[in-house]
Enzyme design. Sequence first.
Site, PDB file in Angstrom:
ATOM      1  N   ASN A 189     -18.289  52.602  79.096  1.00  0.00           N
ATOM      2  CA  ASN A 189     -18.879  53.588  78.182  1.00  0.00           C
ATOM      3  C   ASN A 189     -18.203  53.547  76.819  1.00  0.00           C
ATOM      4  O   ASN A 189     -18.853  53.554  75.772  1.00  0.00           O
ATOM      5  CB  ASN A 189     -18.719  54.997  78.750  1.00  0.00           C
ATOM      6  CG  ASN A 189     -19.675  55.297  79.876  1.00  0.00           C
ATOM      7  OD1 ASN A 189     -20.547  54.504  80.196  1.00  0.00           O
ATOM      8  ND2 ASN A 189     -19.500  56.448  80.487  1.00  0.00           N
ATOM      9  N   ARG A 223     -26.526  66.439  80.242  1.00  0.00           N
ATOM     10  CA  ARG A 223     -25.518  65.559  80.835  1.00  0.00           C
ATOM     11  C   ARG A 223     -24.479  65.103  79.822  1.00  0.00           C
ATOM     12  O   ARG A 223     -23.289  65.087  80.096  1.00  0.00           O
ATOM     13  CB  ARG A 223     -26.200  64.335  81.449  1.00  0.00           C
ATOM     14  CG  ARG A 223     -25.244  63.400  82.167  1.00  0.00           C
ATOM     15  CD  ARG A 223     -25.898  62.053  82.431  1.00  0.00           C
ATOM     16  NE  ARG A 223     -25.910  61.215  81.250  1.00  0.00           N
ATOM     17  CZ  ARG A 223     -26.897  60.376  80.938  1.00  0.00           C
ATOM     18  NH1 ARG A 223     -27.961  60.310  81.695  1.00  0.00           N
ATOM     19  NH2 ARG A 223     -26.831  59.630  79.860  1.00  0.00           N
ATOM     20  N   HIS A 243     -40.501  54.543  74.276  1.00  0.00           N
ATOM     21  CA  HIS A 243     -39.551  54.931  75.318  1.00  0.00           C
ATOM     22  C   HIS A 243     -40.241  55.687  76.453  1.00  0.00           C
ATOM     23  O   HIS A 243     -39.611  56.082  77.421  1.00  0.00           O
ATOM     24  CB  HIS A 243     -38.449  55.795  74.677  1.00  0.00           C
ATOM     25  CG  HIS A 243     -37.322  56.145  75.577  1.00  0.00           C
ATOM     26  ND1 HIS A 243     -37.082  57.430  76.005  1.00  0.00           N
ATOM     27  CD2 HIS A 243     -36.348  55.385  76.139  1.00  0.00           C
ATOM     28  CE1 HIS A 243     -36.012  57.456  76.777  1.00  0.00           C
ATOM     29  NE2 HIS A 243     -35.554  56.227  76.887  1.00  0.00           N
ATOM     30  N   TYR A 303     -29.728  56.508  89.791  1.00  0.00           N
ATOM     31  CA  TYR A 303     -29.964  57.550  88.787  1.00  0.00           C
ATOM     32  C   TYR A 303     -30.865  58.624  89.400  1.00  0.00           C
ATOM     33  O   TYR A 303     -31.782  58.322  90.157  1.00  0.00           O
ATOM     34  CB  TYR A 303     -30.689  56.994  87.558  1.00  0.00           C
ATOM     35  CG  TYR A 303     -29.935  56.005  86.705  1.00  0.00           C
ATOM     36  CD1 TYR A 303     -28.696  55.490  87.081  1.00  0.00           C
ATOM     37  CD2 TYR A 303     -30.483  55.573  85.498  1.00  0.00           C
ATOM     38  CE1 TYR A 303     -28.031  54.581  86.285  1.00  0.00           C
ATOM     39  CE2 TYR A 303     -29.816  54.660  84.692  1.00  0.00           C
ATOM     40  CZ  TYR A 303     -28.599  54.158  85.096  1.00  0.00           C
ATOM     41  OH  TYR A 303     -27.944  53.246  84.305  1.00  0.00           O
ATOM     42  N   HIS A 306     -30.386  62.112  85.130  1.00  0.00           N
ATOM     43  CA  HIS A 306     -31.242  61.474  84.126  1.00  0.00           C
ATOM     44  C   HIS A 306     -32.570  62.186  83.829  1.00  0.00           C
ATOM     45  O   HIS A 306     -33.262  61.817  82.883  1.00  0.00           O
ATOM     46  CB  HIS A 306     -31.514  60.035  84.573  1.00  0.00           C
ATOM     47  CG  HIS A 306     -31.999  59.135  83.497  1.00  0.00           C
ATOM     48  ND1 HIS A 306     -33.311  58.708  83.420  1.00  0.00           N
ATOM     49  CD2 HIS A 306     -31.373  58.583  82.431  1.00  0.00           C
ATOM     50  CE1 HIS A 306     -33.464  57.922  82.375  1.00  0.00           C
ATOM     51  NE2 HIS A 306     -32.306  57.828  81.759  1.00  0.00           N
TER      52      HIS A 306
END
Length: 707
Positions: free
Chosen positions: A47, A560, A434, A467, A588
């Site tokens: 990350n 999140r 997206h 997820y 998610h």
Amino acid sequence: MEKYGLPYTQNRELSWLRFNERVLQEGEDEKVPLLERMKFVAIFTSNLDEFFMIRVGSLFDMAHTDETEVDKRSGMTVNEQLGAIYEAVAPLYKERDQTYSKIKKLLHPYGILGLDYNELSGSQKKYVKKDFVENILPILSPQIVDANHPFPHLLNKEIYVTASLTRGNKQRMGIVPVPSYVSDILFLPGEDLSYIRMEKVILENLDLVFENYEVSERNYICVTRNADITPDDESLDITDDFRKLMKKTLGKRQRMAVVRLEIAEKLSSEMEGFFCKQFGITPKQIFRTKMPMKLEYIFGMADKLPEKAKRKLVYTPFAPQNVTGLTEGTMRAQIKKQDLLLHFPYESMNPFLTLIKEASTDPDVLTIKITIYRLAKQARLVEYLSAAAENGKEVTVLIELRARFDEQNNIDWSERLEEAGCRVLYGFEGYKVHSKVCLITYRNRNRIEYITQVGTGNYNEKTATMYTDLSLITAHEGIGEDANNFFKNMGIGNLNGAYDHFIVSPSSLKQHVLFLIDEEIKKGSAGRVIMKMNSLTDLDFIEKVVEASNAGVKIDLQVRGICCLRPGVAGYTDNVRVTSIVGRYLEHPRIFSFGTGRDQKLYLGSADMMTRNTEKRVEVACPVLDEGVKAKINHYLAVMLADNVKIREMKADGTYRKVAQTEPKVSAQSTFMKETLHTAKNTIEVKPKNRKGVFSILERFFRGKDN
């Protein structure tokens, strides 16, 4: 000290670093199995790598164009943001090093031994040296740095062993790339799972690499480069092949500016100055780490353990279950009877894949249309779409080639789909697509019928096991007509289409969300807003939430990652609660709930409340109209908000605290696993269980990326 542009907002970069700190805290949780804790350390590390490549990289770009630009949420200039990032990251390095060291020691009794060279036995040292001489030394590409040998270009996120070399009265630098095509670790013979990292093997044998020199100041380093390489859509001529442009653009990542230097050992002042000059960085951008700079090998470690030891070190296995409520018969027939909600990873993705597979051979199917953002490396979905095209169905795939770090994978899949006869579209100039929408059109005698799927996550068969996401499949005629119009608009480049049910960015999604909050404001203290998302940065949305809070509306925001809104600020966000869950699975879903009871308006979709999503992307949110599905989502939200094990609550200063644990203890993710296992006993399996091998993608967990 952190600045605030508004009394109730905070800087997005610092908010993201707090999210990643929550990831690291999972590595510190003694209730998490040891190898899973080490994976969280690895996730934190990857990350942070991406954060420097993208977020710090983009700030560097801004600093070169307009260093006076001020962040509206924090009141900080670009350079002030960079300074605050370096200051915040330094203690995280120390915390990570300590966490790694502690877990590493705790793994020793289980026979997992990551060793330094000085910890090797005599026989192990002989083994390492023999392997180095026979297998590593012949493939190394060492180089000295002097007037005739300029400093080489260091690739992004590759490790290099360095040293000071002396011969006679002359001193120079030696540098050795650690080959990317050899294993990161060398396993040692014996019953235990003992290993030494490859950079340490090379570092200890530099005398054999630079035979004619006296070697000192041994070190290994790793540079992180700016990887924010979104191509300039405005310069793309309409006749250009966008796929070729993306292939060319990907090559830039390895050559862009250095934004961070990681080192294993402390640098002399001379060496520090040399690197700063060479890379164009300041000492604040140099970070020393006492743990590995690459931890990908951790994800394969469990597979090398005996089953008995493995059970103690990893999570109890859980496979996505068969979906409740399904009966024998085609998916088409069942969806026509009632809407279906899939809840990943607790429930299997197989019903959706089966729907596509059945459609590929169904003589009633006219068209299949789908938007794709990320796919697995091996995708049955592509097989079924290709089969449909080969069977004469009209298949349209709108695939986004600019899905960060998945560009090459999407390029490869787009070529495969085109070869099968699918019509492949690539999106818009200046706008990423997206959305997660699929539409199947059927001819039933003289009528046109639709089945529409709208999801919160990607059509990725691997991440669907890791997820948490929701996927709605419906035969609702109005939603199908909206989906049909949506794909028509995508085909003709119309971003401003009108829809009866869908809310779509960049044209209507944000505006409609703000309208729905206004409707709750009219109710005053009887108003209710619950929203779950990955990130929150949009200032228009933030200001509307403040207005609603001041009107007495009770607001729960479960975010999140990044959240630029600070709750509990007197006079602004008194009625706002912000929480975050970090656990075994990556949270998610994007869910928007307004009101209660019969008046509730409930949506699920692909968009976060970020300016990039609401203004610079094509996103779709769909209303939930089926009462049974609505009840399931409301139960889901209630359990998530009741979590008192993994949930963390944001305080007014932007920091997070775990909530006080009361009885009964509620872990939302554990609850959903138990509920799904309980109800799955009486359900029908639609397809065989998912394939194994999901651990290979765990390192991508929790990235602050384009999800």
